[in-house]
Design a protein around this motif. Structure first.
Motif: not given
Length: 314
Positions: A222-227, A249-254, A258-262, A283-287
């Protein structure tokens, strides 16, 4: 759930099935089967495997649809997991309640009524697993619990609810989307071990030093920001990836996903992708954890796992 006579703590109620079968909804006949009278925090994969078996049998025997009553704590996770394996046109609808059945203003009866109407609606056919709550119909892949107290406890991102229940009618708010990652033969009874770690300030995931790679089937962050993760965590994650352990890697932000390039600094999504990690998209971390687990249970290899997560790319 019901409360004691003093109106205090709520607990599972053995009369739930009796209440269900005595409910009359627009001429819809309800047939109840109890699978487990437990809190949703105690739901296990083998419970959902039985849900799947009973639901398939009911639909194949002529039922218009299926309603699963479920506690709200893990409702979204059960709905998402069942949506990975539900392979019938008839809808499988999950609902619950935020207030005990004995409480003033109990929301369970209305949610049950709306869920039964949805399950019987021709408009819901082909939609897979749905969550019905507070008059709204949500896709299992997008719904999340957004309040621990409100009766409007569930919302959908990024596209909002699929439909509203308007009396006896189901009013679609958007076209039915193409369903993603359906694995009808994946075994649900026992899922591989995939822990989730939450990234945070100065977290280098030293816990992984005590979790040998051979004990892990996969890992979700559950990463920060965009993952993103701390640069100090990267050596440990690279070590797991080198050992063949899939890392998602997901994000903890609701919202936002996540991103792939920012960003391309150490520990960013670009750094993680170059190391071999996968991004969970919206997808949130749980899913994300459940998707990785069911893919591994189905024997998926690296390329198929990657392709499945790319379906949810933000």
């Amino acid at each position: 759930m019901t409360q004691g006579e003093d109106g205090g703590h709520a607990a599972p109620d053995s009369a739930a099935g009796e209440r269900l079968t005595s409910t009359l909804i627009d001429g819809i006949e309800l047939i109840a089967h109890e699978i487990a009278n437990v809190s949703s925090s105690d739901v296990r994969p083998h419970h959902l495997a039985e849900v799947l078996e009973r639901a398939r049998h009911a639909v194949d025997a002529g039922a218009a649809g299926v309603v699963l009553t479920h506690g709200t704590d893990t409702l979204e996770e059960s709905a998402f997991l069942l949506n990975r394996v539900w392979d019938r046109e008839a809808p499988l609808v999950v609902t619950g309640a935020m207030r005990p059945a004995s409480a003033p203003g109990a929301d369970g009866p209305a949610n049950l009524q709306d869920a039964a109407r949805t399950a019987a609606s021709p408009s819901a056919r082909g939609a897979g697993v749905l969550v019905v709550f507070d008059g709204h119909v949500h896709l299992a892949d997008q719904v999340s619990k957004v309040s621990s107290r409100s009766v409007a406890a569930f919302a959908s991102t990024p596209s909002g609810p699929l439909a509203i229940v308007d009396g006896a009618e189901l009013r679609l708010l958007q076209p039915l989307p193409r369903r993603a990652v359906v694995l009808p033969d994946a075994p649900l009874g026992r899922l591989p071990r995939v822990p989730t770690l939450m990234a945070g300030l100065d977290d280098d995931f030293d816990l992984l030093d005590h979790l040998p790679a051979e004990l892990l089937s996969g890992l979700v962050i559950a990463g920060v920001g965009m993952g993103h993760v701390s640069p100090a965590a990267m050596p440990r994650l690279r070590g797991l990836l080198a050992d063949g352990v899939p890392v998602v890697v997901a994000t903890r932000i609701p919202s936002g996903g996540t991103s792939t390039h920012h960003y391309a600094y150490p520990g960013s999504e670009v750094d993680l992708l170059e190391a071999g990690a996968l991004m969970a998209g919206h997808l949130p971390p749980a899913k994300a954890r459940l998707l990785l687990q069911v893919l591994l249970a189905d024997g998926a290899s690296g390329p198929r796992i990657r392709e499945s997560f790319e379906t949810y790319a933000s």
